[in-house]
Design a protein around this motif. Structure first.
Motif, PDB file in Angstrom:
ATOM      1  N   MET A 162       0.813  -1.211   0.000  1.00 45.80           N
ATOM      2  CA  MET A 162       0.000   0.000   0.000  1.00 45.80           C
ATOM      3  C   MET A 162       0.852   1.268   0.000  1.00 45.80           C
ATOM      4  O   MET A 162       0.323   2.373  -0.085  1.00 45.80           O
ATOM      5  CB  MET A 162      -0.930   0.008   1.213  1.00 45.80           C
ATOM      6  CG  MET A 162      -1.920  -1.123   1.223  1.00 45.80           C
ATOM      7  SD  MET A 162      -3.107  -1.151   2.599  1.00 45.80           S
ATOM      8  CE  MET A 162      -2.326  -0.290   3.908  1.00 45.80           C
ATOM      9  N   ALA A 163       2.170   1.120   0.105  1.00 40.56           N
ATOM     10  CA  ALA A 163       3.055   2.280   0.224  1.00 40.56           C
ATOM     11  C   ALA A 163       3.152   3.042  -1.089  1.00 40.56           C
ATOM     12  O   ALA A 163       3.093   2.466  -2.174  1.00 40.56           O
ATOM     13  CB  ALA A 163       4.441   1.834   0.664  1.00 40.56           C
ATOM     14  N   ASP A 164       3.301   4.349  -0.972  1.00 41.76           N
ATOM     15  CA  ASP A 164       3.506   5.225  -2.120  1.00 41.76           C
ATOM     16  C   ASP A 164       5.001   5.478  -2.242  1.00 41.76           C
ATOM     17  O   ASP A 164       5.575   6.231  -1.455  1.00 41.76           O
ATOM     18  CB  ASP A 164       2.743   6.535  -1.905  1.00 41.76           C
ATOM     19  CG  ASP A 164       2.929   7.531  -3.022  1.00 41.76           C
ATOM     20  OD1 ASP A 164       3.609   7.210  -4.024  1.00 41.76           O
ATOM     21  OD2 ASP A 164       2.389   8.652  -2.910  1.00 41.76           O
ATOM     22  N   SER A 165       5.631   4.844  -3.236  1.00 44.79           N
ATOM     23  CA  SER A 165       7.084   4.928  -3.351  1.00 44.79           C
ATOM     24  C   SER A 165       7.577   6.351  -3.603  1.00 44.79           C
ATOM     25  O   SER A 165       8.749   6.648  -3.352  1.00 44.79           O
ATOM     26  CB  SER A 165       7.596   3.992  -4.448  1.00 44.79           C
ATOM     27  OG  SER A 165       7.065   4.368  -5.704  1.00 44.79           O
ATOM     28  N   SER A 166       6.700   7.231  -4.041  1.00 43.59           N
ATOM     29  CA  SER A 166       7.124   8.625  -4.231  1.00 43.59           C
ATOM     30  C   SER A 166       7.380   9.314  -2.891  1.00 43.59           C
ATOM     31  O   SER A 166       8.009  10.369  -2.848  1.00 43.59           O
ATOM     32  CB  SER A 166       6.085   9.407  -5.030  1.00 43.59           C
ATOM     33  OG  SER A 166       4.896   9.587  -4.274  1.00 43.59           O
ATOM     34  N   GLN A 167       6.911   8.718  -1.809  1.00 47.00           N
ATOM     35  CA  GLN A 167       7.108   9.271  -0.475  1.00 47.00           C
ATOM     36  C   GLN A 167       8.342   8.705   0.223  1.00 47.00           C
ATOM     37  O   GLN A 167       8.675   9.123   1.328  1.00 47.00           O
ATOM     38  CB  GLN A 167       5.867   9.010   0.397  1.00 47.00           C
ATOM     39  CG  GLN A 167       4.600   9.634  -0.134  1.00 47.00           C
ATOM     40  CD  GLN A 167       4.677  11.150  -0.127  1.00 47.00           C
ATOM     41  OE1 GLN A 167       5.073  11.749   0.862  1.00 47.00           O
ATOM     42  NE2 GLN A 167       4.313  11.765  -1.231  1.00 47.00           N
TER      43      GLN A 167
END
Length: 72
Positions: free
Chosen positions: A40-45
């Motif tokens: 569910m992680a947003d790799s842009s973060q």
């Protein structure tokens, strides 16, 4: 295995075996949770470690002097 009326009632383990099994169960739960969060992680973060070290003023010499770290 302790039997009662020809059926398994319980299993006797040494404390070491019991702790080992509990550790494996806990590790599996943590892995499942980490996998779920990564999915569910947003790799842009994500923040590169190098940037974090710079922001916190941590140098390679600082890291080299830490030595081995045990996490339990």
């Amino acid at each position: 295995v302790v039997m009662k009326n020809n059926a398994a009632e319980c299993v006797l383990l040494s404390p070491e075996e019991y702790i080992s099994l509990i550790d494996e169960v806990n590790d599996a739960r943590l892995l499942a949770l980490a996998s779920e969060r990564m999915a569910m992680a947003d790799s842009s973060q994500f923040v590169p470690a190098e940037r974090l070290y710079e922001e916190l003023g941590i140098t390679q010499d600082d890291l080299d002097t830490v030595g081995d770290v045990d996490i339990e």
